[in-house]
Scaffold this active site. Sequence first.
Site, PDB file in Angstrom:
ATOM      1  N   LYS A  74       0.811  -1.225   0.000  1.00 25.14           N
ATOM      2  CA  LYS A  74       0.000   0.000   0.000  1.00 25.14           C
ATOM      3  C   LYS A  74       0.843   1.274   0.000  1.00 25.14           C
ATOM      4  O   LYS A  74       0.451   2.285  -0.567  1.00 25.14           O
ATOM      5  CB  LYS A  74      -0.930   0.019   1.221  1.00 25.14           C
ATOM      6  CG  LYS A  74      -2.137  -0.881   1.092  1.00 25.14           C
ATOM      7  CD  LYS A  74      -3.030  -0.732   2.316  1.00 25.14           C
ATOM      8  CE  LYS A  74      -4.299  -1.534   2.151  1.00 25.14           C
ATOM      9  NZ  LYS A  74      -5.223  -1.353   3.279  1.00 25.14           N
ATOM     10  N   ASP A 112     -10.290   3.189   1.987  1.00 25.52           N
ATOM     11  CA  ASP A 112     -10.461   2.694   3.365  1.00 25.52           C
ATOM     12  C   ASP A 112     -10.999   3.798   4.284  1.00 25.52           C
ATOM     13  O   ASP A 112     -11.844   3.543   5.145  1.00 25.52           O
ATOM     14  CB  ASP A 112      -9.112   2.226   3.939  1.00 25.52           C
ATOM     15  CG  ASP A 112      -8.710   0.844   3.428  1.00 25.52           C
ATOM     16  OD1 ASP A 112      -9.580   0.101   2.962  1.00 25.52           O
ATOM     17  OD2 ASP A 112      -7.503   0.519   3.493  1.00 25.52           O
TER      18      ASP A 112
HETATM   19  P1  NAP Z   1      -0.212  -3.418   8.612  1.00 20.21           P
HETATM   20  O1  NAP Z   1       0.149  -2.221   7.826  1.00 20.21           O
HETATM   21  O2  NAP Z   1       0.584  -4.675   8.498  1.00 20.21           O
HETATM   22  O3  NAP Z   1      -0.232  -2.951  10.163  1.00 20.21           O
HETATM   23  C1  NAP Z   1      -0.543  -3.855  11.187  1.00 20.21           C
HETATM   24  C2  NAP Z   1      -0.431  -3.144  12.528  1.00 20.21           C
HETATM   25  O4  NAP Z   1      -0.909  -4.050  13.520  1.00 20.21           O
HETATM   26  C3  NAP Z   1       0.998  -2.771  12.931  1.00 20.21           C
HETATM   27  O5  NAP Z   1       0.963  -1.541  13.642  1.00 20.21           O
HETATM   28  C4  NAP Z   1       1.395  -3.940  13.870  1.00 20.21           C
HETATM   29  O6  NAP Z   1       2.359  -3.606  14.811  1.00 20.21           O
HETATM   30  C5  NAP Z   1       0.077  -4.133  14.575  1.00 20.21           C
HETATM   31  N1  NAP Z   1      -0.062  -5.416  15.255  1.00 20.21           N
HETATM   32  C6  NAP Z   1      -0.074  -6.644  14.703  1.00 20.21           C
HETATM   33  N2  NAP Z   1      -0.281  -7.582  15.664  1.00 20.21           N
HETATM   34  C7  NAP Z   1      -0.398  -6.913  16.845  1.00 20.21           C
HETATM   35  C8  NAP Z   1      -0.634  -7.303  18.181  1.00 20.21           C
HETATM   36  N3  NAP Z   1      -0.772  -8.602  18.524  1.00 20.21           N
HETATM   37  N4  NAP Z   1      -0.728  -6.351  19.132  1.00 20.21           N
HETATM   38  C9  NAP Z   1      -0.587  -5.040  18.820  1.00 20.21           C
HETATM   39  N5  NAP Z   1      -0.358  -4.592  17.555  1.00 20.21           N
HETATM   40  C10 NAP Z   1      -0.270  -5.523  16.582  1.00 20.21           C
HETATM   41  O7  NAP Z   1      -1.723  -3.862   8.321  1.00 20.21           O
HETATM   42  P2  NAP Z   1      -2.966  -2.899   7.964  1.00 20.21           P
HETATM   43  O8  NAP Z   1      -3.109  -2.784   6.510  1.00 20.21           O
HETATM   44  O9  NAP Z   1      -2.831  -1.661   8.776  1.00 20.21           O
HETATM   45  O10 NAP Z   1      -4.195  -3.793   8.487  1.00 20.21           O
HETATM   46  C11 NAP Z   1      -4.457  -3.949   9.865  1.00 20.21           C
HETATM   47  C12 NAP Z   1      -5.729  -4.774  10.044  1.00 20.21           C
HETATM   48  O11 NAP Z   1      -6.842  -4.058   9.522  1.00 20.21           O
HETATM   49  C13 NAP Z   1      -5.696  -6.128   9.299  1.00 20.21           C
HETATM   50  O12 NAP Z   1      -6.308  -7.089  10.111  1.00 20.21           O
HETATM   51  C14 NAP Z   1      -6.548  -5.873   8.075  1.00 20.21           C
HETATM   52  O13 NAP Z   1      -7.206  -7.035   7.600  1.00 20.21           O
HETATM   53  C15 NAP Z   1      -7.578  -4.894   8.653  1.00 20.21           C
HETATM   54  N6  NAP Z   1      -8.183  -4.051   7.603  1.00 20.21           N
HETATM   55  C16 NAP Z   1      -9.523  -4.118   7.474  1.00 20.21           C
HETATM   56  C17 NAP Z   1     -10.151  -3.342   6.507  1.00 20.21           C
HETATM   57  C18 NAP Z   1     -11.631  -3.426   6.367  1.00 20.21           C
HETATM   58  O14 NAP Z   1     -12.129  -3.024   5.319  1.00 20.21           O
HETATM   59  N7  NAP Z   1     -12.345  -3.880   7.369  1.00 20.21           N
HETATM   60  C19 NAP Z   1      -9.392  -2.474   5.687  1.00 20.21           C
HETATM   61  C20 NAP Z   1      -7.994  -2.423   5.881  1.00 20.21           C
HETATM   62  C21 NAP Z   1      -7.405  -3.231   6.848  1.00 20.21           C
HETATM   63  P3  NAP Z   1       3.913  -4.025  14.617  1.00 20.21           P
HETATM   64  O15 NAP Z   1       4.451  -3.067  13.588  1.00 20.21           O
HETATM   65  O16 NAP Z   1       4.468  -3.837  15.970  1.00 20.21           O
HETATM   66  O17 NAP Z   1       3.915  -5.459  14.144  1.00 20.21           O
END
Ligand code: NAP
Length: 287
Positions: A74, A112
Amino acid sequence: MNTPNIQLGLIGYPLEHTYSKLLHEQALQSLGYRGQYKLWEIPPEKNAAKQLKARISAVRKGEVRGMNVTIPHKKRIVPYLDTLSESAKGIGAVNTIYQNQEKGLVVGENTDAPAFWTDLQSLLKTGEKTGTALVLGAGGAARAVCYQLIKKGWLVLVAARNFTQAEELTRDMGTVPEGQASPLSLLEDDLPEGEPLQLVVNATSAGMHPEVNQSPWPAGWQLPSHAAVYDLVYNPPLTAFNKQAMEAGLKTKNGLGMLVEQAALAFEYWMDCPAPREIMKRAVQKG
Ligand code: NAP
C-alpha cells in the site's frame, strides 16, 4: 452484443484469504458484465518494484480496468503512480488504482478512510459525532482511520507496539492542529487519566484469522466505561477484542461493513456506475 471482458485485480502478498475476488466478481456478474478479478501475489522481496511497475503499466494501457492494493504494497506502490488523490496523499497509502480517462493518468486512491467513516456512523450515537478516539496500531489501516477521524474533528491517540511508528503517523498527519493527534506506546504507557474516550478502534491485525484468540488490548489497561468499539478485523466476525468489549458492556462493530464499502467505492471508480452494495454484502456474509 459483444460486451467487453473487464479485468480487475488485487496486488498483495499473501492473498489466500482475501474476500475481494468474491466481492468484485459477484458485483460484475450482477450488473451483467463479463470479467475477472485476478489475484497478483507479489512477494515484498526482490523484483517487487519491477512487478508493481508492470501492473501499473497494464492499467495505463487499458488492459486492466482497475486494481486494489493490499499488504505489503500500500505504501511502496506510491512512487510508481502518476498522481494521488488528496486523501491518498494525506494517508500516504493507496488501496485503489484506476486511470483518469480525461487526463490518461494512473491515479492512486484510498477508499479505506471514507469506508471506515460510513460504517462507523451506525455505531455512534447522535451527538457523539466527535470526541476523543483511541486508535490501536500504526500500519496502513491505522493511517486511513486517523486521517479520517482528524478530518472530522476528532482528537486522536495512536497506540502502537512500535512507538516510533505511532510518532511517525501523528507527524505525517501533517497539517493537524498541534495536540489533535498524540502517540502512545502499547507496551510502556498507561492510558492517560482523565481522558474520556468515546471511541476505540482496533486497526491492528491482532485477532485476525488464524490468530483468533489475540486481542490488541494491553492486559494492564482498563476498558473505558462508555466508549464504542470498532474492530477493523472481520475474520472471524466476532473477534476476541470485540468479545472482551461486549463483556464489559460496550457497543461493538466488526470491519465487515467497511470491507464492503471500501470495495464498493473502488468499484465505482473503475466502473463509473453505482456499486451493487447489497449483493456485495450478501457475498461476504455467505463467503
Ligand atoms: P499493517 O500495515 O501490516 O499494520 C498492522 C499493525 O498491527 C501494525 O501496527 C502492527 O504492529 C500491529 N499489530 C499486529 N499484531 C499486533 C498485536 N498482537 N498487538 C498489537 N499490535 C499488533 O496492516 P494494515 O493494513 O494496517 O491492516 C491492519 C488490520 O486491519 C488487518 O487485520 C486488516 O485485515 C484490517 N483491515 C480491514 C479493513 C476493512 O475493510 N475492514 C481495511 C484495511 C485493513 P507491529 O508493527 O508492531 O507489528
